[in-house]
Design a protein around this motif. Structure first.
Motif, PDB file in Angstrom:
ATOM      1  N   ALA A  51     -28.739  36.443 -21.943  1.00  0.00           N
ATOM      2  CA  ALA A  51     -28.080  37.052 -23.111  1.00  0.00           C
ATOM      3  C   ALA A  51     -28.175  36.087 -24.290  1.00  0.00           C
ATOM      4  CB  ALA A  51     -26.636  37.369 -22.789  1.00  0.00           C
ATOM      5  N   SER A  52     -28.838  36.528 -25.340  1.00  0.00           N
ATOM      6  CA  SER A  52     -28.965  35.722 -26.557  1.00  0.00           C
ATOM      7  C   SER A  52     -27.858  36.107 -27.525  1.00  0.00           C
ATOM      8  CB  SER A  52     -30.323  35.964 -27.198  1.00  0.00           C
ATOM      9  OG  SER A  52     -31.350  35.615 -26.307  1.00  0.00           O
ATOM     10  N   HIS A  53     -27.484  35.193 -28.388  1.00  0.00           N
ATOM     11  CA  HIS A  53     -26.407  35.443 -29.332  1.00  0.00           C
ATOM     12  C   HIS A  53     -26.904  35.514 -30.771  1.00  0.00           C
ATOM     13  CE1 HIS A  53     -23.402  35.106 -26.193  1.00  0.00           C
ATOM     14  NE2 HIS A  53     -24.053  34.043 -25.764  1.00  0.00           N
ATOM     15  N   TYR A  54     -27.250  34.402 -31.358  1.00  0.00           N
ATOM     16  CA  TYR A  54     -27.612  34.373 -32.766  1.00  0.00           C
ATOM     17  C   TYR A  54     -28.636  33.269 -33.021  1.00  0.00           C
ATOM     18  CZ  TYR A  54     -24.602  30.323 -32.787  1.00  0.00           C
ATOM     19  OH  TYR A  54     -24.060  29.114 -32.484  1.00  0.00           O
ATOM     20  N   GLY A  55     -29.293  33.366 -34.142  1.00  0.00           N
ATOM     21  CA  GLY A  55     -30.165  32.319 -34.654  1.00  0.00           C
ATOM     22  C   GLY A  55     -29.896  32.190 -36.139  1.00  0.00           C
ATOM     23  N   ARG A  56     -29.648  30.987 -36.573  1.00  0.00           N
ATOM     24  CA  ARG A  56     -29.398  30.723 -38.003  1.00  0.00           C
ATOM     25  C   ARG A  56     -30.430  29.742 -38.532  1.00  0.00           C
ATOM     26  NH1 ARG A  56     -23.550  30.066 -36.251  1.00  0.00           N
ATOM     27  NH2 ARG A  56     -22.706  32.138 -36.527  1.00  0.00           N
ATOM     28  N   PRO A  86     -30.535  28.244 -19.455  1.00  0.00           N
ATOM     29  CA  PRO A  86     -31.350  28.413 -18.256  1.00  0.00           C
ATOM     30  C   PRO A  86     -32.628  27.567 -18.257  1.00  0.00           C
ATOM     31  CG  PRO A  86     -31.509  30.340 -19.654  1.00  0.00           C
ATOM     32  CD  PRO A  86     -30.499  29.438 -20.274  1.00  0.00           C
ATOM     33  N   GLN A  87     -32.997  27.106 -17.059  1.00  0.00           N
ATOM     34  CA  GLN A  87     -34.258  26.387 -16.883  1.00  0.00           C
ATOM     35  C   GLN A  87     -35.410  27.310 -17.239  1.00  0.00           C
ATOM     36  OE1 GLN A  87     -35.163  23.351 -15.880  1.00  0.00           O
ATOM     37  NE2 GLN A  87     -33.211  22.458 -15.256  1.00  0.00           N
ATOM     38  N   GLY A  88     -36.432  26.798 -17.874  1.00  0.00           N
ATOM     39  CA  GLY A  88     -37.618  27.568 -18.191  1.00  0.00           C
ATOM     40  C   GLY A  88     -37.561  28.356 -19.485  1.00  0.00           C
ATOM     41  N   LEU A  89     -36.444  28.316 -20.190  1.00  0.00           N
ATOM     42  CA  LEU A  89     -36.331  29.044 -21.456  1.00  0.00           C
ATOM     43  C   LEU A  89     -37.083  28.290 -22.553  1.00  0.00           C
ATOM     44  CD1 LEU A  89     -35.016  31.483 -22.933  1.00  0.00           C
ATOM     45  CD2 LEU A  89     -33.182  29.908 -23.585  1.00  0.00           C
ATOM     46  N   GLU A  90     -37.952  29.010 -23.262  1.00  0.00           N
ATOM     47  CA  GLU A  90     -38.699  28.434 -24.378  1.00  0.00           C
ATOM     48  C   GLU A  90     -38.239  29.112 -25.659  1.00  0.00           C
ATOM     49  OE1 GLU A  90     -42.878  29.008 -23.658  1.00  0.00           O
ATOM     50  OE2 GLU A  90     -42.669  28.426 -21.561  1.00  0.00           O
ATOM     51  N   VAL A  91     -37.891  28.306 -26.658  1.00  0.00           N
ATOM     52  CA  VAL A  91     -37.447  28.832 -27.951  1.00  0.00           C
ATOM     53  C   VAL A  91     -38.254  28.127 -29.045  1.00  0.00           C
ATOM     54  CG1 VAL A  91     -35.502  29.149 -29.526  1.00  0.00           C
ATOM     55  CG2 VAL A  91     -35.114  29.194 -27.059  1.00  0.00           C
ATOM     56  N   GLN A  97     -33.177  21.902 -28.394  1.00  0.00           N
ATOM     57  CA  GLN A  97     -32.381  21.519 -29.565  1.00  0.00           C
ATOM     58  C   GLN A  97     -31.722  22.764 -30.135  1.00  0.00           C
ATOM     59  OE1 GLN A  97     -35.563  19.756 -31.920  1.00  0.00           O
ATOM     60  NE2 GLN A  97     -34.515  17.797 -31.741  1.00  0.00           N
ATOM     61  N   ARG A  98     -30.538  23.071 -29.682  1.00  0.00           N
ATOM     62  CA  ARG A  98     -29.846  24.252 -30.203  1.00  0.00           C
ATOM     63  C   ARG A  98     -29.487  24.100 -31.673  1.00  0.00           C
ATOM     64  NH1 ARG A  98     -26.066  27.059 -25.655  1.00  0.00           N
ATOM     65  NH2 ARG A  98     -27.610  26.975 -23.994  1.00  0.00           N
ATOM     66  N   THR A  99     -29.238  22.891 -32.089  1.00  0.00           N
ATOM     67  CA  THR A  99     -28.950  22.594 -33.495  1.00  0.00           C
ATOM     68  C   THR A  99     -29.864  21.458 -33.912  1.00  0.00           C
ATOM     69  OG1 THR A  99     -26.647  23.228 -33.233  1.00  0.00           O
ATOM     70  CG2 THR A  99     -27.163  21.856 -35.117  1.00  0.00           C
ATOM     71  N   GLY A 100     -30.482  21.605 -35.083  1.00  0.00           N
ATOM     72  CA  GLY A 100     -31.367  20.541 -35.528  1.00  0.00           C
ATOM     73  C   GLY A 100     -31.853  20.750 -36.940  1.00  0.00           C
ATOM     74  N   SER A 101     -32.705  19.825 -37.356  1.00  0.00           N
ATOM     75  CA  SER A 101     -33.269  19.844 -38.689  1.00  0.00           C
ATOM     76  C   SER A 101     -34.630  19.161 -38.614  1.00  0.00           C
ATOM     77  CB  SER A 101     -32.342  19.079 -39.634  1.00  0.00           C
ATOM     78  OG  SER A 101     -32.867  19.061 -40.925  1.00  0.00           O
ATOM     79  N   SER A 102     -35.575  19.639 -39.436  1.00  0.00           N
ATOM     80  CA  SER A 102     -36.909  19.069 -39.386  1.00  0.00           C
ATOM     81  C   SER A 102     -37.632  19.239 -40.717  1.00  0.00           C
ATOM     82  CB  SER A 102     -37.725  19.744 -38.287  1.00  0.00           C
ATOM     83  OG  SER A 102     -39.048  19.259 -38.261  1.00  0.00           O
ATOM     84  N   ASN A 155     -29.855  26.665 -35.959  1.00  0.00           N
ATOM     85  CA  ASN A 155     -28.773  26.699 -34.982  1.00  0.00           C
ATOM     86  C   ASN A 155     -28.969  27.989 -34.205  1.00  0.00           C
ATOM     87  OD1 ASN A 155     -26.384  26.681 -33.577  1.00  0.00           O
ATOM     88  ND2 ASN A 155     -25.079  26.467 -35.363  1.00  0.00           N
ATOM     89  N   TRP A 156     -29.111  27.919 -32.888  1.00  0.00           N
ATOM     90  CA  TRP A 156     -29.282  29.108 -32.065  1.00  0.00           C
ATOM     91  C   TRP A 156     -28.450  28.970 -30.803  1.00  0.00           C
ATOM     92  CZ3 TRP A 156     -31.288  28.504 -27.161  1.00  0.00           C
ATOM     93  CH2 TRP A 156     -31.972  27.333 -26.894  1.00  0.00           C
ATOM     94  N   ASN A 157     -28.193  30.107 -30.134  1.00  0.00           N
ATOM     95  CA  ASN A 157     -27.367  30.048 -28.934  1.00  0.00           C
ATOM     96  C   ASN A 157     -27.716  31.186 -27.981  1.00  0.00           C
ATOM     97  OD1 ASN A 157     -25.489  29.018 -27.222  1.00  0.00           O
ATOM     98  ND2 ASN A 157     -23.721  29.787 -28.320  1.00  0.00           N
ATOM     99  N   VAL A 158     -27.644  30.886 -26.706  1.00  0.00           N
ATOM    100  CA  VAL A 158     -27.776  31.860 -25.625  1.00  0.00           C
ATOM    101  C   VAL A 158     -26.685  31.554 -24.606  1.00  0.00           C
ATOM    102  CG1 VAL A 158     -30.284  32.135 -25.892  1.00  0.00           C
ATOM    103  CG2 VAL A 158     -29.395  30.430 -24.306  1.00  0.00           C
ATOM    104  N   THR A 159     -26.438  32.523 -23.709  1.00  0.00           N
ATOM    105  CA  THR A 159     -25.472  32.286 -22.642  1.00  0.00           C
ATOM    106  C   THR A 159     -26.095  31.327 -21.631  1.00  0.00           C
ATOM    107  OG1 THR A 159     -24.558  34.488 -22.946  1.00  0.00           O
ATOM    108  CG2 THR A 159     -24.080  33.407 -20.858  1.00  0.00           C
ATOM    109  N   ARG A 160     -25.352  30.310 -21.257  1.00  0.00           N
ATOM    110  CA  ARG A 160     -25.831  29.226 -20.402  1.00  0.00           C
ATOM    111  C   ARG A 160     -26.983  28.495 -21.097  1.00  0.00           C
ATOM    112  NH1 ARG A 160     -26.587  33.579 -17.407  1.00  0.00           N
ATOM    113  NH2 ARG A 160     -28.668  32.987 -16.769  1.00  0.00           N
TER     114      ARG A 160
END
Length: 140
Positions: A130-135, A78-83, A98-103, A71-76
């Motif tokens: 602006a990035s927030h968190y990654g779980r 944005p186009q072109g963001l790679e995570v 996929q801000r939230t997922g499982s694999s 589970n991860w989150n950033v503000t907005r």
């Protein structure tokens, strides 16, 4: 040949105890840990930002991963963001959309090796982001 009732009861009791102990030892092998990290703010296009997810708890040696959730989150968004969610030097899963997922992508890898997030803004994206968190939840 004479049937021994006491011996039969003892054998059944011992067999039952062995099955119970085996059941508990199997449950002791399975487990999971949850961990989180503050993700970095992306200031430049094309630069790879990383954030190490700390290991939590004492993991049994030789433990293999069966599943990973994130589970991860950033503000907005944005186009072109790679995570990417990475485990080791070059074992990365693209989770950009996929801000939230499982694999089960990391199945069989060692659970004692830590995960990290890798974030990059493409050439056309708007910065800063602006990035927030990654779980991460790792199950073995």
């Amino acid at each position: 040949m004479k049937f021994d009732c006491k011996k039969s009861k003892w054998i059944r009791s011992a067999s039952g105890m062995v099955l119970v102990i085996l059941g508990y030892s199997e449950m002791a092998v399975a487990g999971s840990y949850h961990s989180s990290v503050n993700l970095p703010t992306v200031h430049s296009r094309g630069y790879l930002y990383t954030a190490n997810v700390p290991l939590r708890g004492a993991l049994p040696s030789g433990t293999a991963i069966t599943n990973v959730s994130w589970n991860w989150n950033v503000t907005r968004w944005p186009q072109g963001l790679e995570v990417y969610l990475c485990h080791g030097a070059s074992n990365c899963l693209d989770i950009s959309r996929q801000r939230t997922g499982s694999s089960s992508f990391f199945t069989g890898r060692l659970a004692k090796q830590s995960f990290y997030y890798a974030i990059r803004m493409g050439a056309t994206g708007i910065v800063p982001v602006a990035s927030h968190y990654g779980r991460v939840t790792v199950t073995w």
